[in-house]
Design an enzyme around this catalytic site. Structure first.
Site, PDB file in Angstrom:
ATOM      1  N   HIS A 150       0.852  -1.187   0.000  1.00 36.73           N
ATOM      2  CA  HIS A 150       0.000   0.000   0.000  1.00 36.73           C
ATOM      3  C   HIS A 150       0.890   1.240   0.000  1.00 36.73           C
ATOM      4  O   HIS A 150       2.012   1.196   0.508  1.00 36.73           O
ATOM      5  CB  HIS A 150      -0.897   0.015   1.243  1.00 36.73           C
ATOM      6  CG  HIS A 150      -2.186   0.749   1.045  1.00 36.73           C
ATOM      7  ND1 HIS A 150      -3.313   0.143   0.520  1.00 36.73           N
ATOM      8  CD2 HIS A 150      -2.525   2.036   1.275  1.00 36.73           C
ATOM      9  CE1 HIS A 150      -4.287   1.024   0.449  1.00 36.73           C
ATOM     10  NE2 HIS A 150      -3.840   2.191   0.900  1.00 36.73           N
ATOM     11  N   ASP A 168     -13.726   2.237   7.222  1.00 36.24           N
ATOM     12  CA  ASP A 168     -12.662   3.041   6.603  1.00 36.24           C
ATOM     13  C   ASP A 168     -13.172   3.671   5.317  1.00 36.24           C
ATOM     14  O   ASP A 168     -12.877   4.835   5.036  1.00 36.24           O
ATOM     15  CB  ASP A 168     -11.417   2.185   6.308  1.00 36.24           C
ATOM     16  CG  ASP A 168     -10.403   2.980   5.483  1.00 36.24           C
ATOM     17  OD1 ASP A 168      -9.928   4.014   5.980  1.00 36.24           O
ATOM     18  OD2 ASP A 168     -10.147   2.611   4.329  1.00 36.24           O
ATOM     19  N   ARG A 219     -13.136  12.204   5.277  1.00 36.53           N
ATOM     20  CA  ARG A 219     -11.897  12.978   5.493  1.00 36.53           C
ATOM     21  C   ARG A 219     -11.542  13.786   4.262  1.00 36.53           C
ATOM     22  O   ARG A 219     -11.107  14.930   4.351  1.00 36.53           O
ATOM     23  CB  ARG A 219     -10.730  12.018   5.794  1.00 36.53           C
ATOM     24  CG  ARG A 219     -10.705  11.489   7.200  1.00 36.53           C
ATOM     25  CD  ARG A 219      -9.737  10.327   7.301  1.00 36.53           C
ATOM     26  NE  ARG A 219      -8.393  10.663   6.905  1.00 36.53           N
ATOM     27  CZ  ARG A 219      -7.526   9.793   6.370  1.00 36.53           C
ATOM     28  NH1 ARG A 219      -7.866   8.538   6.172  1.00 36.53           N
ATOM     29  NH2 ARG A 219      -6.311  10.183   6.049  1.00 36.53           N
ATOM     30  N   SER A 252      -6.299   4.041   8.756  1.00 29.68           N
ATOM     31  CA  SER A 252      -6.969   3.785   7.480  1.00 29.68           C
ATOM     32  C   SER A 252      -6.226   2.685   6.709  1.00 29.68           C
ATOM     33  O   SER A 252      -6.825   1.696   6.264  1.00 29.68           O
ATOM     34  CB  SER A 252      -6.989   5.089   6.666  1.00 29.68           C
ATOM     35  OG  SER A 252      -7.291   4.845   5.322  1.00 29.68           O
ATOM     36  N   LYS A 301      -7.381  -1.563   6.408  1.00 30.92           N
ATOM     37  CA  LYS A 301      -7.612  -2.223   5.111  1.00 30.92           C
ATOM     38  C   LYS A 301      -6.698  -3.438   4.955  1.00 30.92           C
ATOM     39  O   LYS A 301      -7.104  -4.465   4.434  1.00 30.92           O
ATOM     40  CB  LYS A 301      -7.320  -1.240   3.968  1.00 30.92           C
ATOM     41  CG  LYS A 301      -8.486  -0.322   3.654  1.00 30.92           C
ATOM     42  CD  LYS A 301      -8.287   0.371   2.320  1.00 30.92           C
ATOM     43  CE  LYS A 301      -7.295   1.509   2.387  1.00 30.92           C
ATOM     44  NZ  LYS A 301      -7.834   2.751   2.901  1.00 30.92           N
TER      45      LYS A 301
HETATM   46  N1  URA Z   1      -4.098   5.676   1.827  1.00 28.19           N
HETATM   47  C1  URA Z   1      -5.114   5.204   2.595  1.00 28.19           C
HETATM   48  O1  URA Z   1      -5.636   4.122   2.355  1.00 28.19           O
HETATM   49  N2  URA Z   1      -5.530   5.951   3.609  1.00 28.19           N
HETATM   50  C2  URA Z   1      -4.996   7.136   3.900  1.00 28.19           C
HETATM   51  O2  URA Z   1      -5.417   7.754   4.851  1.00 28.19           O
HETATM   52  C3  URA Z   1      -3.936   7.638   3.105  1.00 28.19           C
HETATM   53  C4  URA Z   1      -3.506   6.878   2.055  1.00 28.19           C
END
Ligand code: URA
Length: 434
Positions: free
Chosen positions: A82, A161, A168, A183, A187
């Site tokens: 990620h 999320d 957000r 966040s 995930k």
């Molecule tokens: N990527 C995400 O999944 N969440 C964030 O808050 C920032 C980048």
């Protein structure tokens, strides 16, 4: 328990208990807490911060707000990736087919654009027919069948999320360590991999503007990973200029396609190699990082990575004829080169502003419900350290609205600071934390 007391407690800088965080996450997911109440609490968190206990509790509450996948059927070690977000960051699109082509299962849930940054899901959706909104069952079947699936956040995986992420984005509460860490890690926990490689971007085009904050964010995510039994490696990468040469959804798909065909900008290549070699290591496919980089290059050179990209797209309903012939993607109405009137070297690029210009043209959202314009965006012709002669093309603006194009041209020029003295190319990989 009620939401007003919870908002007031965080507003007054007090620590929330696990029960209070669970209550908020649960009730907001079920729509029993309104968007404006959630917005007030998120803003209070943004302003007043969270303790590490609160961050862990928020992460776990969001991760378990839906299904948590079990990927053990794909092997002992399943590795996920990620990014904390950036400008022109198309690493997932290039790297994941490579990893899958090397025989390592890829089950990745990606996000949409956030703030001034782009999102992999929006980019994938610019391929006609590609379906990011598949069910968890289809996701698992895809990985079983072809070794890779890239999808958007479904209602079942970390739904809290998904809601908080969108919220957000619409209330300017993105750049915040507790909110980003929870966040991303929620995930990653929900999508089931037990090894995680994170691209933590640093610089003016990232949410973390300096290396100290990037290290703090990395430590926070590594600690959450430890608690959740997931080995996590963070690669800190430079985002003081866009990654690669394109910003915008279709434009980035085209650049990713070229990358998988072996034609990659040097900064993109460095990030692909560094992240990829750690993914290979964590997956148990080779401990030697330099050897792993070679495996990645061989996988690209043999055409296997590109073939896997095509297989992924076809399997999720995408029309691969656009990838095989990227000139099929229709251009935006205006494709306008911006020339420089100065000579010298590029000293500085305002990557965040470039991201905002791209959003303004329509590549990103201002409101949660805004539609994306896949065609628009920016091509960056000159990067930091490049020499500039008079009338060189700094970049190209792809726009569908004449007024927006006019406004973008001046703003675009202002993003490049040019000086007379020679400027060194910046470092791309800034650190590795485990
Ligand atoms: N990527 C995400 O999944 N969440 C964030 O808050 C920032 C980048």
């Amino acid at each position: 328990m009620n939401i007003l007391d919870i908002i007031a407690k965080k507003r007054d800088k007090k620590e929330l208990s696990k029960e209070e965080i669970d209550y908020f996450v649960d009730e907001y997911t079920k729509n029993n807490v309104t968007d404006y109440q959630a917005a007030a609490l998120i803003m209070a968190i943004y302003l007043n911060g969270m303790t590490s206990k609160e961050i862990t509790n928020l992460t776990l509450a969001m991760a378990y707000s839906g299904e948590v996948l079990d990927l053990t059927r794909f092997g002992e070690n399943v590795v996920d990736k990620h990014s904390t977000g950036g400008i022109g960051d198309k690493i997932t699109l290039i790297l994941m087919p490579i990893i899958a082509a090397l025989g390592i299962p890829v089950a990745k849930m990606s996000g949409r654009g956030l703030g001034f940054t782009g999102g992999t899901v929006d980019k994938l959706e610019s391929i006609p027919g590609y379906n990011t909104q598949i069910s968890v069952d289809e996701f698992m079947e895809n990985v079983e069948k072809i070794g890779i699936s890239l999808m958007g956040q479904t209602l079942n995986l970390a739904p809290a999320d998904k809601k908080i992420y969108g919220l957000r984005d619409s209330i300017s509460c993105v750049e915040n360590i507790p909110l980003i860490a929870s966040s991303i890690m929620s995930k990653k926990i929900a999508s089931g991999a037990n090894k995680i490689v994170l691209e933590v971007t640093v610089g003016n085009g990232a949410f973390m503007k300096n290396i100290e904050d990037a290290r703090k964010l990395s430590e926070t995510m590594i600690d959450i990973g430890k608690l959740a039994g997931k080995e996590t490696v963070c690669i800190l990468t430079n985002m003081d200029e866009p990654l690669g040469y394109s910003i915008g959804n279709t434009l980035e798909i085209i650049e990713a396609t070229e990358g998988l065909q072996g034609d990659m900008e040097d900064d993109v290549k460095q990030v692909v190699l560094e992240l990829g070699s750690y993914m290979i290591k964590l997956a148990g496919f080779g401990d030697d990082i330099e050897e792993n980089k070679k495996k990645i290059m061989d996988c690209i050179d043999s055409g296997n990575a590109y073939m896997k990209f095509l297989e992924l797209i076809e399997n999720q309903g995408g029309d691969v004829s656009y990838i095989n012939d990227v000139s099929k993607f229709e251009n935006a109405k205006y494709v306008f080169p911006v020339l420089t009137d100065k000579v010298g070297y590029i000293q500085n690029i305002d990557a965040e502003k470039l991201g905002k210009i791209s959003c303004y043209l329509g590549a990103g959202r201002i409101k949660k419900e805004d539609n994306i314009d896949n065609q628009v965006g920016l091509i960056i012709n000159k990067k930091i350290g490049d020499k500039i002669d008079e009338n060189d093309i700094l970049g190209i603006i792809h726009a569908n609205d004449e007024n927006k194009l006019k406004n973008a041209v001046e703003e675009f020029k202002q993003c490049f600071k040019i000086c007379e003295e020679y400027v060194e190319k910046p470092k791309v990989i800034l650190g590795i934390m485990k």
